[in-house]
Design a protein around this motif. Structure first.
Motif: not given
Length: 337
Positions: A188-213
């Motif tokens: 489990e890892m907590g990722i802090s972004f460089d800036k704020e994003y919309s939910l759709d943008e945040a979902k697209q940032l994370i590489p495929r294969g990882l579970t966004q929980t």
């Protein structure tokens, strides 16, 4: 000649008076006993009804707060201890990391029927137990804070960095630690972004294969609180990261984060305001911050500051070098079996 008869009459009258007094006393005692029993029964029934209502409100309030806090946590049980016009609700929680259950929190919350102090041996409210331990590498690099570990499982607790806040350059990046562990470990890892994003943008940032929980939401209505301040010795004191049990957000522990939406977060806020429970102020504060000048906030008003992801150590290495990652801190690390 009438004196003996007069004495007998006096004795009879005296006996009648005593008998009447006994009857009156017995009747008074009987009535008092019946009234006392009825009153006691009424108090018991009334207390049961009032404490039951307070318990339901406390339980609902706790469930709503759990919906906007506690990354990857699920409730595994609860016990209610009710007293006279008060009680204690005890809940047990665990984390679910890629299908593995990890003990996490044993919480006690007091509730009152009336706004009075709770006269009980279990006063106060106990939240998640954390233990702070020094880290040799962090000390060498001049960090002003330490890592926290869960008091029940011994696992690390994640920390998060608010975009734009000055941490004096002391921001953890635990991604290199992934190469030092078994690559099949579930992490489990907590990722802090460089800036704020919309939910759709945040979902697209994370590489495929990882579970966004879980998604960390911007609820910070007083950013000036995190500005550097004079510490009284002529030095600046800088902000420290947010512990995972302080931040607010939403998500699921099921393996399908695509269905997650901001609506569940807003629904929890509105219900929390309506029931006026223990966390009413916090629900109302976040609601007002998100809605700005509108009557109520919309999903587009929700801004994402970070995300919690899970996967194998090998999979999480794909986050290395990503420009949107400002900070990355390890949470729970477990074996698959």
């Amino acid at each position: 000649m009438n004196q003996p008869f007069e004495q007998e009459d006096a004795v009879d009258v005296s006996k009648m008076i005593k008998k009447a007094k006994r009857k009156t006393t017995i009747r008074t005692v009987s009535i008092s006993l019946v009234v006392s029993v009825a009153a006691l029964f009424g108090v018991i029934i009334g207390n049961q009804y009032l404490t039951s209502s307070s318990y339901e409100r406390a339980m609902h309030s706790e469930q709503l707060m759990s919906r906007i806090s506690g990354p990857d946590q699920v409730q595994t049980g609860q016990v209610n201890f009710s007293g006279f016009l008060n009680g204690t609700l005890q809940t047990y929680k665990a984390k679910v990391i890629e299908g593995v259950l990890v003990p996490w929190a044993d919480q006690k919350m007091n509730y009152n029927v009336l706004p009075l102090p709770i006269f009980s041996s279990m006063g106060g409210s106990t939240r998640q137990q954390s233990v702070s331990l020094p880290d040799e590498n962090m000390q060498k690099q001049g960090y002003e804070y330490t890592r926290s570990y869960n008091g029940l499982s011994g696992q690390r607790e994640m920390m998060f960095y608010i975009p734009g806040v000055n941490y004096n350059g002391k921001i953890l990046n635990d991604l290199p630690l992934l190469s030092e562990m078994d690559l099949d470990k579930r992490v489990e890892m907590g990722i802090s972004f460089d800036k704020e994003y919309s939910l759709d943008e945040a979902k697209q940032l994370i590489p495929r294969g990882l579970t966004q929980t879980w998604y960390w939401v911007d609820t910070y209505d007083n950013r000036a609180f995190y500005d550097p301040k004079q510490d009284g010795n002529g030095k600046l004191s800088y902000a420290t990261p947010e512990p995972e049990n302080w931040i607010k957000g939403f998500g699921v522990y099921a393996p399908d984060p695509v269905e997650v939406s901001g609506k569940q977060f807003l629904d929890a806020l509105q219900q929390g305001i309506h029931i006026k429970g223990l966390y009413h102020y916090e629900f109302n504060r976040i609601f007002d911050y998100l809605r700005k000048d509108k009557n109520s906030p919309e999903e587009s008003d929700i801004r994402i500051l970070g995300v919690v992801v899970t996967g194998t150590a090998k999979q999480l290495k794909s986050l290395s070098g990503q420009p949107y990652v400002r900070g990355a801190t390890l949470g729970v690390v477990v074996d698959k079996y």
